[in-house]
Motif scaffolding. Structure first.
Motif, PDB file in Angstrom:
ATOM      1  N   MET A 171      63.123   0.967  49.165  1.00  0.00           N
ATOM      2  CA  MET A 171      64.454   1.554  49.014  1.00  0.00           C
ATOM      3  C   MET A 171      65.525   0.469  49.017  1.00  0.00           C
ATOM      4  N   ILE A 172      65.360  -0.495  49.892  1.00  0.00           N
ATOM      5  CA  ILE A 172      66.335  -1.584  49.942  1.00  0.00           C
ATOM      6  C   ILE A 172      66.333  -2.345  48.619  1.00  0.00           C
ATOM      7  N   GLU A 173      65.163  -2.666  48.107  1.00  0.00           N
ATOM      8  CA  GLU A 173      65.070  -3.449  46.873  1.00  0.00           C
ATOM      9  C   GLU A 173      65.546  -2.694  45.637  1.00  0.00           C
ATOM     10  N   THR A 174      65.261  -1.396  45.568  1.00  0.00           N
ATOM     11  CA  THR A 174      65.584  -0.654  44.344  1.00  0.00           C
ATOM     12  C   THR A 174      66.937   0.035  44.371  1.00  0.00           C
ATOM     13  N   ARG A 175      67.434   0.391  45.563  1.00  0.00           N
ATOM     14  CA  ARG A 175      68.677   1.155  45.634  1.00  0.00           C
ATOM     15  C   ARG A 175      69.816   0.418  46.341  1.00  0.00           C
ATOM     16  N   ILE A 176      69.525  -0.205  47.473  1.00  0.00           N
ATOM     17  CA  ILE A 176      70.573  -0.807  48.283  1.00  0.00           C
ATOM     18  C   ILE A 176      70.959  -2.192  47.763  1.00  0.00           C
ATOM     19  N   LEU A 227      74.436 -14.313  49.948  1.00  0.00           N
ATOM     20  CA  LEU A 227      75.215 -13.300  50.648  1.00  0.00           C
ATOM     21  C   LEU A 227      74.545 -11.931  50.514  1.00  0.00           C
ATOM     22  N   THR A 228      74.077 -11.624  49.322  1.00  0.00           N
ATOM     23  CA  THR A 228      73.381 -10.358  49.089  1.00  0.00           C
ATOM     24  C   THR A 228      72.136 -10.267  49.972  1.00  0.00           C
ATOM     25  N   THR A 229      71.365 -11.347  50.038  1.00  0.00           N
ATOM     26  CA  THR A 229      70.171 -11.378  50.881  1.00  0.00           C
ATOM     27  C   THR A 229      70.539 -11.226  52.351  1.00  0.00           C
ATOM     28  N   PHE A 230      71.595 -11.895  52.784  1.00  0.00           N
ATOM     29  CA  PHE A 230      72.045 -11.799  54.170  1.00  0.00           C
ATOM     30  C   PHE A 230      72.388 -10.346  54.525  1.00  0.00           C
ATOM     31  N   ILE A 231      73.132  -9.693  53.662  1.00  0.00           N
ATOM     32  CA  ILE A 231      73.537  -8.304  53.923  1.00  0.00           C
ATOM     33  C   ILE A 231      72.307  -7.396  53.961  1.00  0.00           C
ATOM     34  N   CYS A 232      71.367  -7.600  53.043  1.00  0.00           N
ATOM     35  CA  CYS A 232      70.135  -6.806  53.036  1.00  0.00           C
ATOM     36  C   CYS A 232      69.343  -7.015  54.324  1.00  0.00           C
ATOM     37  N   GLU A 233      69.298  -8.243  54.803  1.00  0.00           N
ATOM     38  CA  GLU A 233      68.604  -8.529  56.066  1.00  0.00           C
ATOM     39  C   GLU A 233      69.295  -7.813  57.230  1.00  0.00           C
TER      40      GLU A 233
END
Length: 116
Positions: free
Chosen positions: A30-35, A54-60
């Motif tokens: 869900m994180i990879e495909t939607r968020i 920054l995108t990776t940081f927020i996802c983490e």
């Protein structure tokens, strides 16, 4: 059914930040495909260019179930006054996606293209 779900999601920052999240329904897919795509798009809109780190940081932070108020503070250096709006909208998206999966609507939601 999807429209009803969207209508039931809180809109105010206070209600969104206090919402009892169904974190168990938030998975890596869900994180990879939607968020993540949503975050990447909003980062480009806010900063004018892609910022993969920054995108990776927020996802983490999302994966770690970070407190939204702390995220606002952490990201205010990057997003200035837009940090609160960004985090509020992101958490509203997370609420939508997890509730849709909980209610068995996730397959429908991914094909409708709905976003917050």
């Amino acid at each position: 059914m999807i429209r009803d779900l969207i209508d039931k999601i809180p809109k105010s920052r206070e209600q969104i930040f206090a919402y009892p999240m169904k974190w168990e329904y938030l998975d890596d897919a869900m994180i990879e495909t939607r968020i993540k795509p949503w975050i990447a798009k909003k980062v480009v809109l806010a900063l004018g260019e892609q910022e993969p780190d920054l995108t990776t940081f927020i996802c983490e932070c999302v994966k770690k179930r970070s407190d939204p108020k702390k995220l606002v503070l952490d990201l205010s250096m990057v997003f200035d006054e837009e940090a609160e709006s960004f985090i509020t909208k992101m958490f509203r998206l997370i609420i939508y996606e997890t509730e849709a999966k909980y209610k068995g609507l996730s397959a429908l939601s991914s094909t409708t293209g709905s976003s917050t």
